[in-house]
Design an enzyme around this catalytic site. Structure first.
Site, PDB file in Angstrom:
ATOM      1  N   LEU A 100       0.900  -1.081   0.458  1.00  0.00           N
ATOM      2  CA  LEU A 100      -0.267   0.033   0.142  1.00  0.00           C
ATOM      3  C   LEU A 100       1.207   1.115  -0.091  1.00  0.00           C
ATOM      4  CD1 LEU A 100      -2.741  -0.501   2.591  1.00  0.00           C
ATOM      5  CD2 LEU A 100      -3.236  -1.043   0.589  1.00  0.00           C
ATOM      6  N   ASP A 101       0.154   2.643  -1.034  1.00  0.00           N
ATOM      7  CA  ASP A 101       1.136   3.666  -0.310  1.00  0.00           C
ATOM      8  C   ASP A 101       1.224   4.197   1.204  1.00  0.00           C
ATOM      9  OD1 ASP A 101       1.057   3.374  -3.105  1.00  0.00           O
ATOM     10  OD2 ASP A 101      -0.943   4.717  -3.592  1.00  0.00           O
ATOM     11  N   ALA A 102       2.293   5.058   0.812  1.00  0.00           N
ATOM     12  CA  ALA A 102       2.185   5.954   2.311  1.00  0.00           C
ATOM     13  C   ALA A 102       1.283   6.219   2.905  1.00  0.00           C
ATOM     14  CB  ALA A 102       3.505   6.277   1.947  1.00  0.00           C
ATOM     15  N   LYS A 186      -6.002   5.177  -7.533  1.00  0.00           N
ATOM     16  CA  LYS A 186      -5.632   6.759  -7.743  1.00  0.00           C
ATOM     17  C   LYS A 186      -5.534   7.092  -9.242  1.00  0.00           C
ATOM     18  CE  LYS A 186      -3.013   7.435  -3.477  1.00  0.00           C
ATOM     19  NZ  LYS A 186      -1.729   7.687  -2.810  1.00  0.00           N
TER      20      LYS A 186
END
Ligand code: URA
Length: 230
Positions: A100-102, A186
């Site tokens: 997962l992204d930050a 996104k």
């Protein structure tokens, strides 16, 4: 199994430090000091290191509720790795099954089992990942069909695989995807002229994020959860 290997498989000792512990006389088998690193350990043997009973650390399967500002790789100068949130022995044996992204929160699966994580991340397995998202612009009903048909991501060949969008409110939805392209959710929203402002993963395959886990908390998976990954 050789005694030095048994010590490595049940502690954070390396082969060299296991051998040193053996030579020091720190290891007992059924109460007797054993110094021979080639000693064959069987089920009948109770091995202790400095009095502590040793048992083999088997494969591990963990779910974590990832907070923001943590990352799913091991090295980063800015953010802390999610692995450092786990107070487990031998964290270096663990890897993350689908990053997962930050700035994304929610379900992260962490394991020592490479074949198991491959079943989650391999596009061929089409393992569904469900996200809760919020957007800058309102969501329109036509997006449901657009995401089912696939959208064109920047710098990718072909359309995205069919994805299920459930609109929950003007700027909130659930999206289930079976691929795991870089920043996929996104980029899918960007492809239709919108922007994700908040992203949270709720499930991976049949594994749902445990509602009891606060952000930053984790637990081991149950046998049923482990076996649900096919
Ligand atoms: N898609 C994204 O864009 N970010 C994530 O963290 C996960 C899926």
């Amino acid at each position: 199994m050789r005694l030095d290997k048994f010590i490595c498989e049940s502690t954070s000792h390396s082969r060299v430090s296991a051998k040193k512990a053996l030579h020091r006389g720190d290891v007992t088998c059924n109460g007797e000091v054993v110094k021979n690193s080639g000693f064959k350990v069987t089920d009948e043997h109770e091995i202790r290191l400095e009095g502590e009973l040793l048992t083999i650390i088997g494969p591990r399967f963990i779910m974590l509720n990832k907070p923001v500002d943590t990352i799913c790789s091991t090295i980063d100068e800015e953010y802390q790795s999610v692995i450092s949130l786990l107070d487990v022995i031998r964290p270096e044996d663990l890897h993350i099954a689908g990053r997962l992204d930050a700035d994304t929160t929610g379900l992260v699966l962490i394991t020592t089992d490479g074949q198991w994580s491959h079943k989650i991340t391999s596009p061929k397995k089409e393992c569904g990942k469900r996200y809760l998202l919020e957007t800058a612009e309102p969501l329109t009903d036509d997006l449901v069909q657009q995401f089912r048909d696939g959208v064109q991501l920047n710098n990718e060949d072909g359309l995205t695989k069919p994805a299920e969008l459930e609109i929950l409110g003007s700027n909130q939805a659930r999206l289930t995807i079976t691929e795991g392209k870089y920043h996929q959710v996104k980029r899918m929203l960007a492809a239709v002229g919108n922007k994700v402002t908040k992203l949270h993963r709720e499930s991976v395959g049949a594994i749902e994020l445990d509602a009891e886990l606060e952000l930053g908390e984790w637990r081991y998976l149950t046998d049923a959860e482990i076996k649900s990954v096919k």
